[in-house]
Enzyme design. Structure first.
Site, PDB file in Angstrom:
ATOM      1  CD  GLU A 173       9.602  11.724  12.987  1.00 27.61           C
ATOM      2  OE1 GLU A 173       8.571  11.065  13.224  1.00 27.61           O
ATOM      3  OE2 GLU A 173      10.554  11.289  12.324  1.00 27.61           O
TER       4      GLU A 173
ATOM      5  CD  GLU B 194      12.650   3.641   8.991  1.00 28.18           C
ATOM      6  OE1 GLU B 194      12.566   4.364  10.010  1.00 28.18           O
ATOM      7  OE2 GLU B 194      12.668   4.081   7.849  1.00 28.18           O
TER       8      GLU B 194
ATOM      9  CE  LYS C 139      -1.884   2.546   3.259  1.00 31.10           C
ATOM     10  NZ  LYS C 139      -1.821   3.891   2.629  1.00 31.10           N
TER      11      LYS C 139
ATOM     12  CB  CYS D 213      12.098   8.471   9.615  1.00 30.04           C
ATOM     13  SG  CYS D 213      12.931   7.468   8.396  1.00 30.04           S
TER      14      CYS D 213
ATOM     15  N   GLY E  28       2.812   2.526  14.240  1.00 29.68           N
ATOM     16  CA  GLY E  28       3.657   1.354  14.495  1.00 29.68           C
ATOM     17  C   GLY E  28       3.240   0.630  15.764  1.00 29.68           C
TER      18      GLY E  28
ATOM     19  N   GLY F  34       6.571   4.354   8.858  1.00 31.22           N
ATOM     20  CA  GLY F  34       5.645   5.456   9.101  1.00 31.22           C
ATOM     21  C   GLY F  34       5.766   5.944  10.532  1.00 31.22           C
ATOM     22  CB  SER F  35       3.451   7.925  12.578  1.00 28.29           C
ATOM     23  OG  SER F  35       2.347   7.090  12.809  1.00 28.29           O
ATOM     24  CB  THR F  36       6.413   6.260  16.818  1.00 32.28           C
ATOM     25  OG1 THR F  36       7.760   6.296  16.318  1.00 32.28           O
ATOM     26  CG2 THR F  36       6.407   5.488  18.118  1.00 32.28           C
TER      27      THR F  36
END
Lengths: 482, 286
Positions: free
Chosen positions: A389, A258, A183, A292, A241, A236-238
């Site tokens: 971030e 990641e 995706k 990132c 995740g 992507g974002s934490t």
């Protein structure tokens, strides 16, 4: 035009052949998604580029089924040498169509053409070339004898390096013998959809690569929750995740993540300061700071703080912000209105919490999403801009006195993706590198990437590695003897 | 003259010391025929947190020791354990009723496991790391590093009260992690006596911390603890680990899922508890 200004040097878009509408790519065919279609715009002009159909849960099921069939009947049974040849073909086709991909990426993402032309696209091709050679050498990957592929890999990639992140995910997955449902990000599906054409040109067997555009909350969620998926790889974002890690709890689904970062770029007083300044700029203003592993926290030894800042702002004044298709452009557009608002929101806490703002004085185009390079000085470690971030061209500057203090401050973050060290003293560089809790350390350089080099984080920056021999471990179950 | 025996008080092992549970709780341990053996400290949430603090403060020093030094310390554990073979055979037999032969085999296997891991200390980086031939003038090296503080659940099968404990500790500490290990609840005596081996083996305080009590009670606190880097649940089959895994997701704590063959000698056990660090440096003649 006055002395020392540049004439416009835009890259032509005539090489592009964007379709007015894209469907989903399942089993080597284009099909209409059952979700709501959405429009992809150019972030630098806000012009509508094309429409895309979105994959819903039923489409995800169809794609996973296709990937499963391709895995069972074709891909897992093929010799590594043959799989490798397909990957070599893909690498070559990406090289052949490099100009077209670079222009497409710049138009869809907003990043400067000099970056897509010199970094994103050549690295994507290199990634396929590198992993192509692994496909028939998996016994030598340090994972035991006869390591086994996992099955169907669900891969979700971000919008900051659309084609490159696709390559990071797809190349090792296919080399290891898995099939893929990928995706792309909602705002940047173009090069992934063009990659589907590359798969067709390469004659890749049907179902080995399936591409499903859509939103993370719909397509992404359906994909990670699908019972037929053996492996999830997410960049992507934490926060997302964490959700994915929670959703696979108790299952045998293999997961690599990641995620975010707040990289420290440490400048010691003995550093070659002009090189350090280039590295600081590369660290935070490359790709508009949508990285990132960006060096978003500059840690400068106190006695050179003023000099570094002076050189840095002087150098920044030569950067050119504007049309990403212009070959002289250094700073392109922010990828989306939503991201621009996020940058504003977090950066605005900077002054509110006592930091001092410096912003590059430059013309901002009337249309599109833009954020001028910004530096905050007098930042405290507890400030929001030193902790969160931002994912934009915003640098927070902190100071330190001793190497030990630099290490402590650098490690004072829940993230641990990257760090930079600038010093001419090798023994200090190696000791600091040892003590930093981060997956990638750049010493006297920054933001370098290579298919042979493992990349990935410590702590809340995620787990697993992409790139190099280590990257194969994400897509293989260990064999005998390990 | 007959000698009246002096039963040992079985206490926790935290930060190199042998405290009672701060909760004051104990639970009684019985042999196979219901004979009373000991009141063993029952670790609480607070004990678990103390153990994490101890493990964290010991971690950078242990990771910073030379690999040769860590290897010698692990080998020293093997030496100390071997010298106490008779005690461990007796303790294992008293809890499980195992035959002398079976208990002795377990102790020997535990000793051999320490020797095996001891030898890995100064070799593991050579097989897990490598130079990376990047396309440019850069030195580029990937090296394994310890993940940090590892919480490990020892096997709860009483047939593995010692070897299960060792296999929950050795693969973590060999690379420089520190551990908080939950011992076998029903058969904790070997684990607590093993703490005495650790205590006399030059292992810095806090590198190995041993808690006895209920994994179900303690683990939720450890799984959600933000200063824990990894949960090693390899031997936790039979326990409800799903909620622990979910809690661990909040801080992206690494998870080793329950698996079969958790006592086999396997590099994979070491692999699961390290991070890969990649270092780039420019090359030039300037």
């Amino acid at each position: 035009m006055s002395f020392m200004e540049y004439a416009a040097a835009p890259e032509s878009t005539s090489i592009l052949n964007i379709r007015p509408h894209y469907g989903l790519f399942i089993n080597n065919e284009w099909v209409e998604g059952r979700g709501e279609s959405f429009t992809s715009i150019s972030p630098s002009t806000e012009a509508e580029l094309f429409t895309v159909s979105e994959a819903d849960g039923r489409d995800v099921d169809r794609a996973v089924t296709a990937a499963r069939a391709a895995y069972d009947k074709v891909w897992s049974r093929m010799s590594g040498a043959e799989r490798g040849k397909y990957l070599f073909r893909i690498a070559r086709i990406l090289q052949e169509r490099a100009r077209e991909f670079a222009v497409a990426e710049t138009v869809d993402n907003g990043k400067p053409i000099k970056e897509t032309r010199d970094v994103d696209v050549p690295l994507a091709a290199a990634w396929f070339f590198y992993y192509a050679g692994w496909a028939d050498k998996l016994d030598h990957a340090g994972l035991g004898a006869n390591p086994r592929s996992l099955g169907v890999a669900a891969q979700i990639i971000p919008w900051n390096f659309p084609l490159l992140m696709l390559a990071w995910k797809v190349a090792p997955a296919l080399a290891a013998g898995n099939t893929v449902v990928l995706k792309p990000a909602e705002t940047t599906p173009l090069t992934a959809l063009m990659f589907a054409e590359v798969c067709q040109q390469a004659g890749l067997p049907a179902g080995v690569v399936n591409i499903l555009p859509g939103k993370g909350s719909i397509t992404g969620r359906a994909l990670v929750e699908h019972a037929g998926v053996n492996k999830i790889a997410f960049t992507g974002s934490t926060s997302v995740g964490r959700e994915i890690a929670r959703s696979v709890a108790g299952s045998d689904t293999k997961l690599t993540l990641e995620l975010g970062g707040k990289g420290a770029n440490i400048v010691f007083d003995d550093a070659a300061l002009d090189q350090a300044v280039e590295g600081i700029i590369q660290g935070i203003f490359f790709n508009q700071g949508h990285v990132c592993c960006a060096g978003s926290r500059l840690l400068v030894q106190e006695n050179v703080h003023d000099e570094v800042l002076e050189r840095l702002t002087r150098r920044l004044a030569t950067l050119r912000l504007g049309d990403p298709l212009d070959k002289n452009t250094d700073i392109g557009a922010i990828n989306s209105r939503e991201q621009l608002e996020t940058i504003h929101r977090i950066a605005n806490t900077g002054e509110a919490e006592g930091a001092e703002r410096w912003t590059l004085d430059c013309a901002i185009p009337d249309k599109g999403f833009w954020y001028a390079p910004t530096i905050f000085t007098n930042v405290a470690a507890s400030n929001t801009i030193a902790r969160d971030e931002i994912f934009g061209p915003v640098l927070s500057v902190l100071t330190f006195r001793t190497p030990a203090e630099a290490v402590t401050k650098a490690n004072n973050s829940p993230y641990g993706l990257s760090a930079g060290i600038w010093t001419e003293k090798a023994s200090r560089m190696l000791t600091v590198a040892d003590q930093l809790r981060a997956g990638v350390i750049w010493a006297n350089t920054f933001n370098k990437f290579d298919p042979a080099s493992p990349f990935g984080g410590y702590k809340e920056s995620g787990y697993g590695r992409e790139g190099g021999r280590h990257g194969l471990a994400a897509y293989l179950a260990k064999g005998e003897g390990r | 003259m007959s000698h009246m025996s002096i039963p040992k008080t079985y206490k926790l092992f935290i930060g190199g010391k042998f405290p009672r549970s701060e909760s004051g709780r104990v639970y009684d341990v019985h042999g196979p025929k219901g004979v009373f053996l000991a009141n063993v400290a029952q670790a609480s949430r607070k004990d678990a947190r103390d153990a994490v603090v101890a493990a964290r403060s010991a971690q950078s020093g242990w990771a910073g020791a030379t690999a040769y030094n860590r290897g010698q310390v692990l080998y020293r554990i093997a030496e100390m354990l071997d010298g106490r073979t008779e005690q461990f055979v007796a303790e294992i037999r008293s809890v499980t009723g195992a035959s002398d032969k079976v208990a002795r085999a377990e102790v020997h296997a535990a000793v051999d496991m320490w020797v095996w891991y001891a030898g890995w200390a100064d070799k593991y980086a050579q097989i897990a790391g490598n130079a990376n031939p990047v396309s440019g003038p850069f030195f580029n090296l990937s090296v394994p590093e310890p993940t940090g503080v590892v919480v490990s659940v020892a096997s709860q099968d009483t047939a593995y009260s010692l070897i299960g404990l060792v296999s929950a500790i050795a693969p973590a500490i060999v690379t420089g992690n520190t551990v908080v290990v939950i011992a076998n609840e029903a058969a904790p005596l070997a684990a607590l006596s093993f703490a005495e081996v650790v205590s006399t083996s030059d292992v810095p305080g806090g590198v190995i911390n041993i808690l006895t009590g209920s994994a179900a009670e303690i683990m939720p606190w450890l799984a959600s603890h933000a200063d824990v880097n990894a949960l090693d649940l390899a031997a936790a089959s039979g326990l409800s680990t799903v909620e622990w895994e979910k809690a661990a997701a909040d801080t992206l704590t690494r998870i080793v899922r329950p698996r079969a063959a958790f006592t086999s000698l396997s590099v994979d056990r070491i692999d699961a508890l390290v991070e890969t660090k990649t270092i780039w440096h420019t090359k030039s003649l300037a």
